[in-house]
Design a protein around this motif. Structure first.
Motif, PDB file in Angstrom:
ATOM      1  N   GLN A 391      -1.117   3.999  42.244  1.00 18.98           N
ATOM      2  CA  GLN A 391      -0.775   4.765  43.567  1.00 18.98           C
ATOM      3  C   GLN A 391      -2.076   5.246  44.204  1.00 18.98           C
ATOM      4  N   ARG A 392      -2.146   4.955  45.560  1.00 15.19           N
ATOM      5  CA  ARG A 392      -3.108   5.751  46.359  1.00 15.19           C
ATOM      6  C   ARG A 392      -2.356   6.416  47.576  1.00 15.19           C
ATOM      7  N   ASP A 393      -2.310   7.525  47.389  1.00 12.40           N
ATOM      8  CA  ASP A 393      -1.480   8.555  48.564  1.00 12.40           C
ATOM      9  C   ASP A 393      -2.377   9.008  49.384  1.00 12.40           C
ATOM     10  N   ARG A 394      -2.452   8.766  50.713  1.00 11.55           N
ATOM     11  CA  ARG A 394      -3.593   9.104  51.504  1.00 11.55           C
ATOM     12  C   ARG A 394      -3.277  10.632  52.326  1.00 11.55           C
ATOM     13  N   ASP A 395      -2.125  11.085  52.025  1.00  9.82           N
ATOM     14  CA  ASP A 395      -1.789  12.308  52.447  1.00  9.82           C
ATOM     15  C   ASP A 395      -1.902  13.541  51.625  1.00  9.82           C
ATOM     16  N   GLY A 397      -0.570  16.469  51.853  1.00  3.77           N
ATOM     17  CA  GLY A 397       0.589  17.299  51.825  1.00  3.77           C
ATOM     18  C   GLY A 397       1.606  16.526  50.970  1.00  3.77           C
ATOM     19  N   PRO A 398       2.988  17.424  51.385  1.00  3.20           N
ATOM     20  CA  PRO A 398       3.982  16.793  50.433  1.00  3.20           C
ATOM     21  C   PRO A 398       4.545  15.388  50.788  1.00  3.20           C
ATOM     22  N   LEU A 399       4.121  14.794  51.891  1.00  2.84           N
ATOM     23  CA  LEU A 399       4.381  13.539  51.885  1.00  2.84           C
ATOM     24  C   LEU A 399       3.692  12.462  51.319  1.00  2.84           C
ATOM     25  N   LYS A 400       4.275  11.403  50.854  1.00  3.18           N
ATOM     26  CA  LYS A 400       3.553  10.357  49.989  1.00  3.18           C
ATOM     27  C   LYS A 400       3.263   9.272  51.154  1.00  3.18           C
ATOM     28  N   VAL A 401       2.266   9.002  51.472  1.00  4.16           N
ATOM     29  CA  VAL A 401       1.655   7.881  52.503  1.00  4.16           C
ATOM     30  C   VAL A 401       0.857   6.864  51.972  1.00  4.16           C
ATOM     31  N   THR A 402       1.447   5.741  51.814  1.00  6.35           N
ATOM     32  CA  THR A 402       0.864   4.699  50.964  1.00  6.35           C
ATOM     33  C   THR A 402       0.837   3.308  51.576  1.00  6.35           C
ATOM     34  N   SER A 403       0.282   2.373  50.995  1.00 10.60           N
ATOM     35  CA  SER A 403       0.026   1.012  51.785  1.00 10.60           C
ATOM     36  C   SER A 403       1.216   0.129  51.371  1.00 10.60           C
ATOM     37  N   GLY A 442      -9.458   3.112  38.136  1.00  9.96           N
ATOM     38  CA  GLY A 442      -8.490   4.299  37.868  1.00  9.96           C
ATOM     39  C   GLY A 442      -7.733   3.979  36.772  1.00  9.96           C
ATOM     40  N   ASP A 443      -6.815   4.987  36.242  1.00  3.97           N
ATOM     41  CA  ASP A 443      -5.995   4.855  35.250  1.00  3.97           C
ATOM     42  C   ASP A 443      -4.532   4.592  35.738  1.00  3.97           C
ATOM     43  N   LEU A 444      -3.840   3.883  34.986  1.00  2.08           N
ATOM     44  CA  LEU A 444      -2.587   3.634  35.349  1.00  2.08           C
ATOM     45  C   LEU A 444      -1.437   4.494  34.591  1.00  2.08           C
ATOM     46  N   LYS A 445      -0.476   4.879  35.301  1.00  2.00           N
ATOM     47  CA  LYS A 445       0.640   5.663  34.667  1.00  2.00           C
ATOM     48  C   LYS A 445       2.028   5.237  34.904  1.00  2.00           C
ATOM     49  N   LEU A 446       3.235   5.697  34.225  1.00  2.00           N
ATOM     50  CA  LEU A 446       4.200   5.519  34.676  1.00  2.00           C
ATOM     51  C   LEU A 446       4.693   6.319  35.740  1.00  2.00           C
ATOM     52  N   TRP A 480      -9.693  10.735  49.061  1.00  2.00           N
ATOM     53  CA  TRP A 480      -8.382  10.613  48.453  1.00  2.00           C
ATOM     54  C   TRP A 480      -8.129  10.776  47.020  1.00  2.00           C
ATOM     55  N   PHE A 481      -9.280  11.128  46.133  1.00  2.00           N
ATOM     56  CA  PHE A 481      -9.232  11.497  44.887  1.00  2.00           C
ATOM     57  C   PHE A 481      -8.399  12.744  44.886  1.00  2.00           C
ATOM     58  N   LYS A 482      -8.615  13.778  45.590  1.00  2.00           N
ATOM     59  CA  LYS A 482      -7.625  15.026  45.842  1.00  2.00           C
ATOM     60  C   LYS A 482      -6.192  14.751  45.603  1.00  2.00           C
ATOM     61  N   ASN A 483      -5.714  13.894  46.035  1.00  2.00           N
ATOM     62  CA  ASN A 483      -4.247  13.565  46.029  1.00  2.00           C
ATOM     63  C   ASN A 483      -3.910  12.495  44.886  1.00  2.00           C
ATOM     64  N   ASN A 484      -4.674  12.059  44.324  1.00  2.00           N
ATOM     65  CA  ASN A 484      -4.537  11.017  43.336  1.00  2.00           C
ATOM     66  C   ASN A 484      -5.693  11.013  42.147  1.00  2.00           C
ATOM     67  N   PRO A 485      -5.124  11.945  41.266  1.00  2.00           N
ATOM     68  CA  PRO A 485      -6.179  12.536  40.107  1.00  2.00           C
ATOM     69  C   PRO A 485      -6.300  11.195  39.329  1.00  2.00           C
ATOM     70  N   ALA A 486      -5.591  10.164  39.043  1.00  2.00           N
ATOM     71  CA  ALA A 486      -5.730   8.833  38.227  1.00  2.00           C
ATOM     72  C   ALA A 486      -6.670   8.165  38.965  1.00  2.00           C
ATOM     73  N   LEU A 487      -7.231   8.268  40.182  1.00  2.00           N
ATOM     74  CA  LEU A 487      -8.452   7.327  40.622  1.00  2.00           C
ATOM     75  C   LEU A 487      -9.706   8.204  40.354  1.00  2.00           C
ATOM     76  N   LYS A 488     -10.489   7.259  39.706  1.00  2.00           N
ATOM     77  CA  LYS A 488     -11.999   7.788  38.905  1.00  2.00           C
ATOM     78  C   LYS A 488     -13.117   7.413  39.742  1.00  2.00           C
ATOM     79  N   PHE A 489     -13.170   6.096  40.503  1.00  2.00           N
ATOM     80  CA  PHE A 489     -14.425   5.894  41.177  1.00  2.00           C
ATOM     81  C   PHE A 489     -14.321   4.913  42.309  1.00  2.00           C
ATOM     82  N   TYR A 490     -15.135   5.108  43.224  1.00  2.00           N
ATOM     83  CA  TYR A 490     -15.046   4.446  44.359  1.00  2.00           C
ATOM     84  C   TYR A 490     -16.542   3.916  44.940  1.00  2.00           C
ATOM     85  N   SER A 491     -16.849   2.719  45.370  1.00  2.00           N
ATOM     86  CA  SER A 491     -17.906   2.674  46.240  1.00  2.00           C
ATOM     87  C   SER A 491     -17.795   1.478  47.164  1.00  2.00           C
TER      88      SER A 491
END
Length: 569
Positions: A391-395, A397-403, A442-446, A480-491
């Motif tokens: 999951q990559r939620d770009r919002d 706030g309370p909404l889930k905005v994803t691709s 990133g890590d993957l979760k259920l 987007w890391f702030k909204n998606n703690p499972a993501l660990k790295f970006y370049s």
């Protein structure tokens, strides 16, 4: 072991040195034909004598190998004396040619173990696919071709370990997204110099746009030839332009490849039988013709087995390759069988994305994959696939905005697959991904809504070879890391991922180059992550220090990374 599903598919250049395994051409003295399997080849009497009437070097597109098994692999070449011919036929006379091939256990071809002939026919754009078996497991081989007095560059390949053996460590690299116009294929050259045992290409091997339709800031580095690819001739011509690039040829010559397509091998963001523009009936009929042409050209230009030979607009591409007991590579097709993207595509807050009836794999492929998990005895189960899995939620706030174009647009599909490997007690699940033109990990979760939910797998995402241009260095984070703690790295630099898989861990080095505008850039490791055996989740062991350019604030980096991500076609 190579495992194809039982269900049918739906509707003049030098050999450049690449490290100690230099790719030698040498002289060739081939004899009688050996055992081979060539897709749809006519009898030997249908071909003319080798090399008769060729106006120049026919090996301008290089050589390749792929889909290794424990006792064999596929060898590939395609004859083209003029790769820029607009009809897509490479300037070849309209007749069949007998192509001799040779396999040796040494790079100078002193110890030849197999040889034979194959036919290159006009109907398949003079491409050659040779399927070999009966070779010893877990060994390096070198191969080459000859037509008359013309000798191809040599390539290195290898067989997988025996099915009951772990074998030694596996050096595996994966890549995606090579837009010819956006830069030089430097990363392919650097990858070849790393001398991996296996290379996965996860899609967007070529792009369909005509010159000027897809430009980057500062202007494109080089241009596409011809119109947007729609016809078989268009696709053949475009592949020939790409494959005449010597850096790409070096990567193909360095190791066997496992390939899957994404969208640009056909058209941007297509889904099943639905083109980018929509699903009205006339457009769909035209699109299926286009898809059939694209699949035919894809097969002609890739080292694929006969089991992937297209049938009109359908192609059996998902398959499983076993690397002994060390790893299963489940190569997926997330385009051909998916439902259309929900809510008009793009990044959306979309309730339809959670519809349990929606699928990104189709039912048959999903069942095949889940059965593969249940039967797996491998140390590592690796999914080679195209679009972002976690999951990559770009919002914020309370909404889930994803691709809607990624697994976020098919959340029930993702949950079924993830639960499938957890229920099957797969030892180590790793998803490899391309598409997004940037490195991610990133890590993957259920349950992505619960920050405390445990990791059940890991995702490694490779940047593009060129798409998007140079990009920019950064500190390894993304807003987007702030909204998606499972993501660990970006370049956001271009490059590839080089992994080392053994019985105890999988190490991933995220390789980057500083520029794709000028030749000769060196590749460096931006970050290294490790996945330990039976310990789901990523551990960072290295991150290259980063110093922002003078006057470049953190907010500038935030703006740049978000704009880059959301502007990708």
């Amino acid at each position: 072991m190579h495992e194809a599903p039982h269900t049918p598919a739906a509707a003049s250049h030098p050999a450049h040195a690449v490290g100690r395994r230099s790719l030698l051409a040498g002289s060739l003295a081939l004899g009688a034909a050996g055992a081979l399997a060539v897709s749809g080849a006519p009898s030997a009497t249908a071909a003319v004598k080798p090399g008769r009437g060729l106006p120049g070097d026919p090996f301008t597109l290089g050589v390749a190998s792929g889909d290794p098994d424990h006792d064999g692999f596929v060898l590939w070449t395609r004859l083209a004396v003029d790769p820029h011919a607009e009809d897509g036929l490479g300037g070849m006379p309209s007749r069949a040619y007998q192509v001799e091939w040779q396999v040796a256990t040494d790079e100078r071809f002193h110890r030849i173990v197999r040889r034979g002939t194959a036919q290159a026919r006009p109907a398949s754009a003079h491409s050659v696919h040779v399927e070999l078996n009966g070779l010893p497991a877990g060994r390096d081989y070198w191969y080459r071709f000859r037509v008359g007095g013309h000798v191809s560059p040599a390539g290195r390949t290898r067989t997988a370990p025996h099915p009951f053996s772990l074998g030694g460590p596996l050096a595996m690299a994966f890549v995606s997204c090579s837009q010819y116009e956006h830069g030089l294929f430097t990363s392919y050259r650097r990858l070849a110099e790393d001398e991996p045992d296996l290379i996965l290409h996860l899609g967007d091997y070529q792009y369909e746009y005509k010159k000027g339709d897809y430009t980057i800031p500062g202007g494109n580095v080089r241009d596409h030839e011809g119109p947007e690819t729609v016809s078989l001739a268009d696709y053949r011509h475009r592949y020939a332009q790409y494959k005449s690039d010597l850096d790409l040829q070096a990567a193909h010559s360095a190791a066997p490849w496992l390939v899957v397509f994404d969208d640009h091998e056909v058209e941007n963001n297509w889904a099943g039988s639905v083109p980018e523009e929509g699903s009205d009936t006339p457009a769909t009929a035209d699109f299926l013709k286009r898809r059939a042409a694209a699949f035919q050209a894809y097969y002609e230009n890739m080292p694929l087995r006969r089991s992937s030979l297209p049938q009109g607009p359908g192609m059996q591409l998902y398959r499983r390759i076993r690397w002994g007991r060390l790893a299963n590579f489940h190569m997926l097709d997330t385009r051909q069988f998916r439902d259309d993207q929900a809510c008009g595509d793009g990044y959306k807050n979309c309730a339809a994305a959670d519809d349990p009836s929606r699928t990104i794999t189709g039912g048959a492929q999903e069942r095949w994959l889940l059965e593969g998990f249940r039967r797996s005895a491998a140390r590592w189960d690796v999914l080679g696939q195209q679009v972002f899995f976690g999951q990559r939620d770009r919002d914020a706030g309370p909404l889930k905005v994803t691709s809607m174009d990624a697994w976020d647009g098919y959340t029930a599909s993702r949950e079924r697959i993830t639960r499938g490997w957890t229920d099957a007690k797969v030892r180590n699940a790793v998803v490899l991904t391309g598409d997004v033109h940037a490195h991610w990990a990133g890590d993957l979760k259920l349950d992505y809504s619960d920050p405390s939910a445990p990791a059940v797998g890991s995702e490694l995402v490779c940047s593009s070879i060129t798409t998007g241009g140079d990009g920019a260095d950064g500190d390894g984070t993304h807003p987007w890391f702030k909204n998606n703690p499972a993501l660990k790295f970006y370049s956001n630099q271009r490059g590839y991922v080089l992994t080392r898989i053994d019985r105890d861990q999988m190490r991933a080095d995220f390789k980057t180059v500083p520029t794709v505008r000028t030749p000769g850039a060196a590749a460096t490791t931006k970050a290294t992550y490790v996945i330990e055996d039976r310990v789901p989740g990523l551990k960072q062991t290295y991150l290259r220090p980063y110093t922002a350019p003078k006057g470049f604030a953190r907010t500038d980096l935030d703006r740049q990374t978000v704009e880059t991500e959301t502007s990708q076609p």
